[in-house]
Design a protein around this motif. Structure first.
Motif, mmCIF file in Angstrom:
data_model
loop_
_atom_site.group_PDB
_atom_site.id
_atom_site.type_symbol
_atom_site.label_atom_id
_atom_site.label_comp_id
_atom_site.label_asym_id
_atom_site.label_seq_id
_atom_site.Cartn_x
_atom_site.Cartn_y
_atom_site.Cartn_z
ATOM 1 N N ARG A 13 0.871 -1.210 0.146
ATOM 2 C CA ARG A 13 0.197 -0.067 0.047
ATOM 3 C C ARG A 13 0.757 1.197 0.235
ATOM 4 O O ARG A 13 1.402 1.719 1.010
ATOM 5 N N VAL A 14 0.864 1.937 -1.197
ATOM 6 C CA VAL A 14 1.561 3.159 -1.111
ATOM 7 C C VAL A 14 0.657 4.391 -0.853
ATOM 8 O O VAL A 14 -0.314 4.673 -1.576
ATOM 9 N N PRO A 15 0.903 4.883 0.321
ATOM 10 C CA PRO A 15 0.014 6.253 0.699
ATOM 11 C C PRO A 15 -0.199 7.367 -0.294
ATOM 12 O O PRO A 15 0.975 7.634 -0.986
ATOM 13 N N ILE A 16 -1.383 7.854 -0.717
ATOM 14 C CA ILE A 16 -1.656 8.925 -1.523
ATOM 15 C C ILE A 16 -2.395 9.890 -0.903
ATOM 16 O O ILE A 16 -3.483 9.640 -0.235
ATOM 17 N N GLN A 17 -1.821 11.079 -1.061
ATOM 18 C CA GLN A 17 -2.699 12.439 -0.501
ATOM 19 C C GLN A 17 -3.255 13.007 -1.654
ATOM 20 O O GLN A 17 -2.536 13.413 -2.802
#
Length: 199
Positions: A47-51
């Motif tokens: 899971r690559v965090p995205i803002q």
């Protein structure tokens, strides 16, 4: 058909092979362990965090928030194993046409077929493993277009926390994908070779 008979030490066949209760237990445990491992890796994601930044579309304003980009550990599935064994067995298929040739021609054909058989030759096993890993990376590169993914994130005002949009995001995603693909490729290699060395 072999006649199976019970003995004091375990199960045996006329061919002389014995299957003890402990051996049977280990076989079942290995089977169940491999099923669990395959499901774990196949469903595993990074899971690559995205803002997401606040943006306005027409008269509507969308609040920013956080989500994640799921990158699968095993993007390729079992396709690399299929491609690798097909490519490796191609010389053996050609050589099989000459098995009945008398003299040295038939012996060479048998030698080639034996040399490219994983489990019979260490060189073939190594080549098989390398092909699985190469096809895993190739398939992952086809499935996930990192430059396009980075451009889409930048276009919609989304970013990875701590990573600048554009080229740095592309390089970061490429590093992450390379690392998790290596884990998936290594796992597929073990799965592909295990059938030849657990008999």
């Amino acid at each position: 058909p072999y006649e199976v008979r019970n003995t004091v030490r375990g199960l045996s066949t006329e061919a002389g092979a014995q299957v003890t209760p402990f051996g049977l237990f280990m076989l079942v445990a290995l089977f169940l362990g491999m099923v669990v491992a395959i499901i774990f890796v196949q469903d595993g994601i990074r899971r690559v965090p995205i803002q997401h930044a606040k943006r306005t579309v027409g008269n509507r304003t969308y609040q920013g928030g956080g989500s994640f980009l799921p990158l699968r550990i095993n993007t390729a599935g079992v396709m690399p194993i299929i491609f690798a064994i097909s490519l490796l067995m191609f010389p053996a298929t050609i050589a099989s046409w000459f098995f009945n040739v008398p003299g040295w021609g038939g012996r060479v054909a048998h030698g080639i077929a034996q040399a490219v058989q994983p489990g019979q030759s260490w060189i073939a096993s190594i080549i098989y493993g390398v092909l699985i890993m190469a096809f895993t990376y190739f398939y992952a590169a086809i499935q996930i277009n990192i430059p396009e993914l980075a451009d889409n994130l930048k276009k919609y005002g989304s970013f990875i926390p701590g990573i600048r949009p554009g080229r740095p995001t592309q390089e970061y995603l490429d590093r992450v994908l390379t690392r998790i693909t290596f884990a998936g490729a290594l796992f597929l290699t073990v799965i592909g070779l295990m059938q030849y060395y657990t008999r």
